[in-house]
Design an enzyme around this catalytic site. Sequence first.
Site, mmCIF file in Angstrom:
data_model
loop_
_atom_site.group_PDB
_atom_site.id
_atom_site.type_symbol
_atom_site.label_atom_id
_atom_site.label_comp_id
_atom_site.label_asym_id
_atom_site.label_seq_id
_atom_site.Cartn_x
_atom_site.Cartn_y
_atom_site.Cartn_z
ATOM 1 N N LYS A 92 -7.682 -2.643 8.577
ATOM 2 C CA LYS A 92 -6.264 -3.022 8.612
ATOM 3 C C LYS A 92 -5.381 -1.831 8.959
ATOM 4 O O LYS A 92 -4.484 -1.924 9.812
ATOM 5 C CB LYS A 92 -5.856 -3.586 7.247
ATOM 6 C CG LYS A 92 -4.347 -3.683 7.005
ATOM 7 C CD LYS A 92 -4.061 -4.176 5.611
ATOM 8 C CE LYS A 92 -3.166 -3.282 4.809
ATOM 9 N NZ LYS A 92 -1.764 -3.253 5.232
ATOM 10 N N ASN A 93 -5.630 -0.688 8.333
ATOM 11 C CA ASN A 93 -4.765 0.470 8.527
ATOM 12 C C ASN A 93 -4.982 1.158 9.869
ATOM 13 O O ASN A 93 -4.219 2.064 10.221
ATOM 14 C CB ASN A 93 -4.953 1.471 7.385
ATOM 15 C CG ASN A 93 -4.406 0.941 6.070
ATOM 16 O OD1 ASN A 93 -3.545 0.068 6.054
ATOM 17 N ND2 ASN A 93 -4.921 1.454 4.956
ATOM 18 N N CYS A 135 5.054 -3.770 -0.059
ATOM 19 C CA CYS A 135 4.668 -3.903 -1.465
ATOM 20 C C CYS A 135 5.817 -3.521 -2.394
ATOM 21 O O CYS A 135 6.704 -2.745 -2.039
ATOM 22 C CB CYS A 135 3.460 -3.021 -1.769
ATOM 23 S SG CYS A 135 1.943 -3.571 -0.967
ATOM 24 N N ARG A 138 8.386 4.613 0.016
ATOM 25 C CA ARG A 138 7.641 5.350 1.023
ATOM 26 C C ARG A 138 8.687 5.817 2.043
ATOM 27 O O ARG A 138 9.006 5.101 2.972
ATOM 28 C CB ARG A 138 6.601 4.463 1.710
ATOM 29 C CG ARG A 138 5.542 3.929 0.774
ATOM 30 C CD ARG A 138 4.451 3.240 1.570
ATOM 31 N NE ARG A 138 3.527 2.530 0.713
ATOM 32 C CZ ARG A 138 2.449 1.893 1.164
ATOM 33 N NH1 ARG A 138 2.175 1.860 2.442
ATOM 34 N NH2 ARG A 138 1.637 1.271 0.338
ATOM 35 N N ASP A 143 -5.679 4.306 -1.771
ATOM 36 C CA ASP A 143 -5.901 2.867 -1.679
ATOM 37 C C ASP A 143 -7.134 2.394 -2.446
ATOM 38 O O ASP A 143 -7.401 1.192 -2.516
ATOM 39 C CB ASP A 143 -6.033 2.441 -0.210
ATOM 40 C CG ASP A 143 -4.678 2.299 0.467
ATOM 41 O OD1 ASP A 143 -3.650 2.389 -0.230
ATOM 42 O OD2 ASP A 143 -4.644 2.100 1.695
ATOM 43 N N ARG A 193 -2.907 -9.921 2.513
ATOM 44 C CA ARG A 193 -2.368 -8.941 3.463
ATOM 45 C C ARG A 193 -3.403 -7.896 3.839
ATOM 46 O O ARG A 193 -3.286 -7.265 4.892
ATOM 47 C CB ARG A 193 -1.138 -8.230 2.879
ATOM 48 C CG ARG A 193 0.094 -9.126 2.766
ATOM 49 C CD ARG A 193 1.281 -8.307 2.285
ATOM 50 N NE ARG A 193 1.431 -7.108 3.099
ATOM 51 C CZ ARG A 193 1.883 -5.948 2.632
ATOM 52 N NH1 ARG A 193 2.227 -5.824 1.354
ATOM 53 N NH2 ARG A 193 1.997 -4.905 3.442
#
Length: 417
Positions: A22-23, A116, A121, A304, A396
């Site tokens: 995903k990242n 989130c 961030r 993560d 997600r």
Amino acid sequence: MDSFIINGGKPLEGEICISGAKNAVLPIMAATIIKSARYKIHNVPNLKDTRTMISLLEESGAKVKFDKNILFINTESCNNPLAPYKLVKTMRASFYMLGPFMSRFNTATVSLPGGCAWGPRPVDFHIKALKEMGANIVLKDGNIICNGKLKGGLIEFNKKSVGATGNIIMAAARAQEPTEILNAACEPEIVDLCNFVELMGINIEGIGTNHLTIYPNNDDISEIKHFVIPDRIEAGTFMIAALMTKGDVTISNVNPNHLEIVIKKLREAGAIIDIEESSIRVIYNGKINPVDIETKEYPGYPTDLQAQWMSLMTLSNGSSNIIENIYKDRFTHISELIRFGAEISFENNQAIIKGIKNLIPAPVMSTDIRASASLILAALTADGESSISRIYHIDRGYEDIELKIKKIGGAIKRINS
């Protein structure tokens, strides 16, 4: 909102295949804006975030088709460098559109990011770097409005930032001069982005290090194909699940080199780990030792996987500490893990976990993607029925997580409310 019902207490056993990262795929999808072309991207996970990024690309004028984990993206008709609030509010990675828009159009309007619920961030690093490259930036009506032909130059980050590194790599791809990035992030996902951008004819020196130099290229291209790397966070989650449930799980379609610190920590915790070229087998060996972690930038222990490690340590045979250095208020899972009977205290950005013999079933609530994963792990070990609400967070970041858990023996079902 959907929820999970989990009947825990059974070891997970068998083999699962890890999805694409995903990242990695989100910035790669954004990067297709840089040059007008047709792109074919393989190993793309079918996630809520992936579909949000598709909507952002379509908003800009791209034509997108998603079929069986392959993305077909045509950016030849893109003409709208706008990332609106209605999309950006659901996913912070939407901010990746800023660099590609500036690279191609010399202008961008991007809403301040959402995502989130936990912690800020800041986008300061992105904005400061773009200003140093010659951009004019103003904040208006919750949007960052950026204009100007980027010059390139020397960018030095005070702190490593994956998002800012990715954005500046993409912004620099068609700048007037080379761009040098000092203290760049060197995560595997950044390496994958660099490899993708190089397919456009842009040369990048120092890939995989914290010192990058991007040499811009404006030559036309027609078609590019790329395979996204495996998701090391999903792989790490299932590795932890294997040990936590006293199981024996083989995780395939992984790059073990991306998981060296996780493998090291799991071995310290007592797991037997067998490594092949593209698979990792994790076997419970009769105990879970307490092991401290401290999250750091790659190749350090990933933030993560912090919540999942905390979940594991609730069942260790002693006390352990967790220090979170990346996102210092990323501890919303503590209160929910305590509902399972976990003994966790928190002070001065440090969690102290006292291991217990068994967790107990409980109804809990997800607060973010990785916290959701930690709660699923806890529920899989608790002997009885647990429920997890607000699982839209997990959707997600994890593709078909309940199907993968079922494949290795977990009793989990999705309830549509």
